[in-house]
Design a protein around this motif. Sequence first.
Motif, PDB file in Angstrom:
ATOM      1  N   VAL A 114       0.848  -1.192   0.000  1.00  0.00           N
ATOM      2  CA  VAL A 114       0.000   0.000   0.000  1.00  0.00           C
ATOM      3  C   VAL A 114       0.884   1.242   0.000  1.00  0.00           C
ATOM      4  CG1 VAL A 114      -1.823   1.238   1.221  1.00  0.00           C
ATOM      5  CG2 VAL A 114      -1.765  -1.262   1.299  1.00  0.00           C
ATOM      6  N   VAL A 115       0.620   2.146  -0.947  1.00  0.00           N
ATOM      7  CA  VAL A 115       1.330   3.419  -0.994  1.00  0.00           C
ATOM      8  C   VAL A 115       0.527   4.402  -0.154  1.00  0.00           C
ATOM      9  CG1 VAL A 115       2.141   5.298  -2.456  1.00  0.00           C
ATOM     10  CG2 VAL A 115       2.273   2.932  -3.265  1.00  0.00           C
ATOM     11  N   VAL A 116       1.183   4.957   0.870  1.00  0.00           N
ATOM     12  CA  VAL A 116       0.527   5.893   1.785  1.00  0.00           C
ATOM     13  C   VAL A 116       1.235   7.234   1.701  1.00  0.00           C
ATOM     14  CG1 VAL A 116      -0.064   6.346   4.203  1.00  0.00           C
ATOM     15  CG2 VAL A 116      -0.100   3.995   3.340  1.00  0.00           C
ATOM     16  N   ARG A 117       0.461   8.301   1.524  1.00  0.00           N
ATOM     17  CA  ARG A 117       0.987   9.672   1.489  1.00  0.00           C
ATOM     18  C   ARG A 117       0.224  10.518   2.478  1.00  0.00           C
ATOM     19  NH1 ARG A 117       4.807  11.791  -2.344  1.00  0.00           N
ATOM     20  NH2 ARG A 117       5.733   9.906  -3.124  1.00  0.00           N
ATOM     21  N   ASN A 118       0.942  11.173   3.373  1.00  0.00           N
ATOM     22  CA  ASN A 118       0.332  12.051   4.373  1.00  0.00           C
ATOM     23  C   ASN A 118      -0.791  11.342   5.135  1.00  0.00           C
ATOM     24  OD1 ASN A 118       2.015  14.168   3.480  1.00  0.00           O
ATOM     25  ND2 ASN A 118       0.538  14.672   1.873  1.00  0.00           N
ATOM     26  N   GLY A 119      -0.552  10.081   5.476  1.00  0.00           N
ATOM     27  CA  GLY A 119      -1.519   9.309   6.241  1.00  0.00           C
ATOM     28  C   GLY A 119      -2.708   8.806   5.434  1.00  0.00           C
ATOM     29  N   GLU A 120      -2.699   9.026   4.135  1.00  0.00           N
ATOM     30  CA  GLU A 120      -3.815   8.621   3.274  1.00  0.00           C
ATOM     31  C   GLU A 120      -3.358   7.518   2.324  1.00  0.00           C
ATOM     32  OE1 GLU A 120      -6.370  10.582  -0.360  1.00  0.00           O
ATOM     33  OE2 GLU A 120      -5.474  11.918   1.120  1.00  0.00           O
ATOM     34  N   GLU A 121      -4.126   6.439   2.255  1.00  0.00           N
ATOM     35  CA  GLU A 121      -3.808   5.352   1.339  1.00  0.00           C
ATOM     36  C   GLU A 121      -4.115   5.805  -0.077  1.00  0.00           C
ATOM     37  OE1 GLU A 121      -5.550   1.573   2.240  1.00  0.00           O
ATOM     38  OE2 GLU A 121      -4.819   1.604   4.304  1.00  0.00           O
ATOM     39  N   LYS A 122      -3.111   5.716  -0.938  1.00  0.00           N
ATOM     40  CA  LYS A 122      -3.284   6.157  -2.326  1.00  0.00           C
ATOM     41  C   LYS A 122      -3.643   4.999  -3.240  1.00  0.00           C
ATOM     42  CE  LYS A 122      -2.373  10.523  -1.872  1.00  0.00           C
ATOM     43  NZ  LYS A 122      -3.336  11.550  -2.195  1.00  0.00           N
ATOM     44  N   MET A 123      -2.850   3.933  -3.199  1.00  0.00           N
ATOM     45  CA  MET A 123      -3.077   2.778  -4.074  1.00  0.00           C
ATOM     46  C   MET A 123      -2.548   1.526  -3.408  1.00  0.00           C
ATOM     47  SD  MET A 123      -4.366   3.339  -7.225  1.00  0.00           S
ATOM     48  CE  MET A 123      -3.562   2.693  -8.669  1.00  0.00           C
ATOM     49  N   ALA A 136       7.370   2.039  -7.884  1.00  0.00           N
ATOM     50  CA  ALA A 136       7.265   2.862  -9.097  1.00  0.00           C
ATOM     51  C   ALA A 136       6.182   3.922  -8.935  1.00  0.00           C
ATOM     52  CB  ALA A 136       6.968   1.980 -10.306  1.00  0.00           C
ATOM     53  N   TYR A 137       5.058   3.557  -8.343  1.00  0.00           N
ATOM     54  CA  TYR A 137       3.977   4.518  -8.132  1.00  0.00           C
ATOM     55  C   TYR A 137       4.400   5.589  -7.127  1.00  0.00           C
ATOM     56  CZ  TYR A 137      -0.715   6.367  -7.475  1.00  0.00           C
ATOM     57  OH  TYR A 137      -1.814   7.197  -7.416  1.00  0.00           O
ATOM     58  N   ASP A 138       5.082   5.172  -6.078  1.00  0.00           N
ATOM     59  CA  ASP A 138       5.556   6.113  -5.067  1.00  0.00           C
ATOM     60  C   ASP A 138       6.544   7.103  -5.682  1.00  0.00           C
ATOM     61  OD1 ASP A 138       5.703   7.048  -2.314  1.00  0.00           O
ATOM     62  OD2 ASP A 138       7.715   6.182  -2.276  1.00  0.00           O
ATOM     63  N   LYS A 139       7.421   6.599  -6.544  1.00  0.00           N
ATOM     64  CA  LYS A 139       8.387   7.461  -7.223  1.00  0.00           C
ATOM     65  C   LYS A 139       7.666   8.449  -8.142  1.00  0.00           C
ATOM     66  CE  LYS A 139      12.619   7.150  -9.939  1.00  0.00           C
ATOM     67  NZ  LYS A 139      13.571   6.259 -10.604  1.00  0.00           N
ATOM     68  N   MET A 140       6.621   7.975  -8.829  1.00  0.00           N
ATOM     69  CA  MET A 140       5.836   8.849  -9.700  1.00  0.00           C
ATOM     70  C   MET A 140       5.154   9.945  -8.877  1.00  0.00           C
ATOM     71  SD  MET A 140       2.535   9.492 -11.269  1.00  0.00           S
ATOM     72  CE  MET A 140       1.626   8.171 -10.580  1.00  0.00           C
ATOM     73  N   LEU A 141       4.670   9.609  -7.688  1.00  0.00           N
ATOM     74  CA  LEU A 141       4.060  10.621  -6.816  1.00  0.00           C
ATOM     75  C   LEU A 141       5.092  11.645  -6.352  1.00  0.00           C
ATOM     76  CD1 LEU A 141       1.614   8.501  -4.607  1.00  0.00           C
ATOM     77  CD2 LEU A 141       1.046   9.997  -6.525  1.00  0.00           C
ATOM     78  N   ASP A 142       6.315  11.196  -6.084  1.00  0.00           N
ATOM     79  CA  ASP A 142       7.393  12.129  -5.721  1.00  0.00           C
ATOM     80  C   ASP A 142       7.645  13.107  -6.864  1.00  0.00           C
ATOM     81  OD1 ASP A 142       7.866  11.048  -3.205  1.00  0.00           O
ATOM     82  OD2 ASP A 142       9.496   9.739  -3.902  1.00  0.00           O
ATOM     83  N   LEU A 143       7.692  12.588  -8.088  1.00  0.00           N
ATOM     84  CA  LEU A 143       7.891  13.436  -9.256  1.00  0.00           C
ATOM     85  C   LEU A 143       6.730  14.421  -9.412  1.00  0.00           C
ATOM     86  CD1 LEU A 143       9.454  14.247 -11.774  1.00  0.00           C
ATOM     87  CD2 LEU A 143       8.338  12.355 -12.985  1.00  0.00           C
ATOM     88  N   ALA A 144       5.512  13.955  -9.207  1.00  0.00           N
ATOM     89  CA  ALA A 144       4.344  14.835  -9.304  1.00  0.00           C
ATOM     90  C   ALA A 144       4.426  15.954  -8.262  1.00  0.00           C
ATOM     91  CB  ALA A 144       3.054  14.031  -9.135  1.00  0.00           C
ATOM     92  N   ASP A 145       4.880  15.639  -7.058  1.00  0.00           N
ATOM     93  CA  ASP A 145       5.045  16.667  -6.019  1.00  0.00           C
ATOM     94  C   ASP A 145       6.072  17.705  -6.451  1.00  0.00           C
ATOM     95  OD1 ASP A 145       3.179  15.476  -4.355  1.00  0.00           O
ATOM     96  OD2 ASP A 145       4.676  14.501  -3.072  1.00  0.00           O
ATOM     97  N   SER A 146       7.183  17.244  -6.988  1.00  0.00           N
ATOM     98  CA  SER A 146       8.234  18.169  -7.447  1.00  0.00           C
ATOM     99  C   SER A 146       7.731  19.041  -8.590  1.00  0.00           C
ATOM    100  CB  SER A 146       9.467  17.396  -7.917  1.00  0.00           C
ATOM    101  OG  SER A 146      10.028  16.689  -6.844  1.00  0.00           O
TER     102      SER A 146
END
Length: 107
Positions: free
Chosen positions: A8-17, A27-37
């Motif tokens: 489970v990918v979790v961001r800011n306490g929220e389950e994303k996928m 890979a999804y977590d890395k994509m979210l990091d890129l989206a944040d940047s």
Amino acid sequence: MAVEVKYVVVRNGEEKMTFATKKEADAYDKMLDLADSLGEWLQQAPLNLDDEQREGLSFFLAEHKDALGQILRGAAPAEAPKKAAKVKMEKSVATSKEGSTSEKQAA
């Protein structure tokens, strides 16, 4: 009873996928990091984007980073794979020609 492992990918306490493999989750977590940047970078753009638009745009760009990279390098996204395939084919033809020349010399 079956046991399943899920990542489970979790961001800011929220389950994303949720994913079946660690590789997909990473890979999804890395994509979210890129989206944040990208979102932070887009804040500096001389555009009036609200938070939802900026988040959507940055997510889209991160999700399609390979096509974006090809565009930035000056190749249309559809052209780049064709060029790469052509280069590979040319290399294999050159290698097979070299191999046959070597075989002739050995004989």
